[in-house]
Design a protein around this motif. Sequence first.
Motif, PDB file in Angstrom:
ATOM      1  N   LYS A 174       0.983  -1.243   0.105  1.00  0.00           N
ATOM      2  CA  LYS A 174      -0.312   0.289  -0.205  1.00  0.00           C
ATOM      3  C   LYS A 174       1.036   1.060  -0.048  1.00  0.00           C
ATOM      4  O   LYS A 174       0.470   2.045   0.648  1.00  0.00           O
ATOM      5  CB  LYS A 174      -0.941  -0.019   1.313  1.00  0.00           C
ATOM      6  CG  LYS A 174      -2.204  -1.007   1.245  1.00  0.00           C
ATOM      7  CD  LYS A 174      -3.153  -1.343   2.233  1.00  0.00           C
ATOM      8  CE  LYS A 174      -3.932  -2.121   2.282  1.00  0.00           C
ATOM      9  NZ  LYS A 174      -5.597  -2.090   3.188  1.00  0.00           N
ATOM     10  N   PRO A 229      -0.242   4.173  -5.264  1.00  0.00           N
ATOM     11  CA  PRO A 229      -1.640   3.918  -4.697  1.00  0.00           C
ATOM     12  C   PRO A 229      -2.478   4.842  -4.716  1.00  0.00           C
ATOM     13  O   PRO A 229      -2.565   5.568  -4.193  1.00  0.00           O
ATOM     14  CB  PRO A 229      -1.670   3.303  -3.347  1.00  0.00           C
ATOM     15  CG  PRO A 229      -0.554   3.986  -3.090  1.00  0.00           C
ATOM     16  CD  PRO A 229       0.286   4.548  -4.239  1.00  0.00           C
ATOM     17  N   SER A 245      -7.176   4.935  -4.040  1.00  0.00           N
ATOM     18  CA  SER A 245      -8.130   4.156  -3.448  1.00  0.00           C
ATOM     19  C   SER A 245      -9.231   5.143  -3.112  1.00  0.00           C
ATOM     20  O   SER A 245      -9.360   6.205  -2.577  1.00  0.00           O
ATOM     21  CB  SER A 245      -7.902   3.955  -2.106  1.00  0.00           C
ATOM     22  OG  SER A 245      -9.016   2.934  -0.761  1.00  0.00           O
ATOM     23  N   LYS A 290      -8.900   0.341   0.571  1.00  0.00           N
ATOM     24  CA  LYS A 290      -8.427  -1.022  -0.466  1.00  0.00           C
ATOM     25  C   LYS A 290      -7.715  -0.141  -1.948  1.00  0.00           C
ATOM     26  O   LYS A 290      -8.628   0.883  -2.390  1.00  0.00           O
ATOM     27  CB  LYS A 290      -9.647  -1.919  -1.159  1.00  0.00           C
ATOM     28  CG  LYS A 290      -9.582  -2.945  -1.704  1.00  0.00           C
ATOM     29  CD  LYS A 290     -10.393  -3.376  -1.705  1.00  0.00           C
ATOM     30  CE  LYS A 290     -10.434  -4.108  -3.005  1.00  0.00           C
ATOM     31  NZ  LYS A 290     -11.925  -4.954  -3.899  1.00  0.00           N
ATOM     32  N   VAL A 291      -6.591  -0.612  -2.083  1.00  0.00           N
ATOM     33  CA  VAL A 291      -5.697   0.219  -3.340  1.00  0.00           C
ATOM     34  C   VAL A 291      -7.211  -0.575  -4.601  1.00  0.00           C
ATOM     35  O   VAL A 291      -7.098  -1.884  -4.482  1.00  0.00           O
ATOM     36  CB  VAL A 291      -4.865  -0.347  -3.293  1.00  0.00           C
ATOM     37  CG1 VAL A 291      -4.170   0.128  -4.731  1.00  0.00           C
ATOM     38  CG2 VAL A 291      -4.028   0.352  -2.160  1.00  0.00           C
TER      39      VAL A 291
END
Length: 178
Positions: free
Chosen positions: A101, A125, A127, A132-133
Motif C-alpha cells: 500500500k 496507489p 483508493s 483498499k487500493v
Amino acid sequence: MLITTLKRLHSYWSEKKEHRLFPARKDLDPLDFHYALGDVSLIDVEQDENTPNPTYRVRLLGSNIQERIGSSFINRNLDDFPEQDSLYKMRLAYKKVLDTKEPLAYPSFFKYGEKEQPFVCCIWPLSSDGEKVDMLLCCREQIFDKTLVPNQGHLTREPEIWPYQQWGNTPLVSALMH
C-alpha cells in the motif's frame, strides 16, 4: 534534477493524500499534472477476496505510451499488453504496491525503433474508500544520465523494484524524496 516529471507527480500525489494513506482518483485533476499526461497510465484494480491474483484494466494510457506500443489499449485487460517483458515487470510491481500500500519505482527498458531506451516507472496507489487500493497511478520517465542507467542484463533476469522506504538509498530515485 534527475527525474523532474516523477518528482513533481510524487509531490502532487503526496499533497493530495493529506493525512490519509493515499488519495482517491476523485482527488486528482489531470490538468494539475498536464506535464506528465503523455507518460501517465491509470490502472483499475479488481480483486476478489477468493482470487489471489488481481485483474488489472487499463483506464487511461498516455499518448507517448500509445505511440510506442502502436495501440490506444484503453479499457483492455493488462494481460493483453503487447510488450510481454514489460508486462511481467508491471505485474510484479503492481502486486507489490497492493501488498505494501505504498508507492514504488522500478527501472526498465523499452524498445523504441531499434533503440533500447532506459526509463524509471513510478506507481502510486489510489483508493476510493481510503483502505483498499483500487487504482494505480503510473508514470514513466526516460533516463538521460547514462551513469545512472541500471545494468540491462540484470533487469532481464529479475526486475529490480525499489519500495518507497528505499527511494532515499537509490541514486536514480533519491531526488523524489528531496
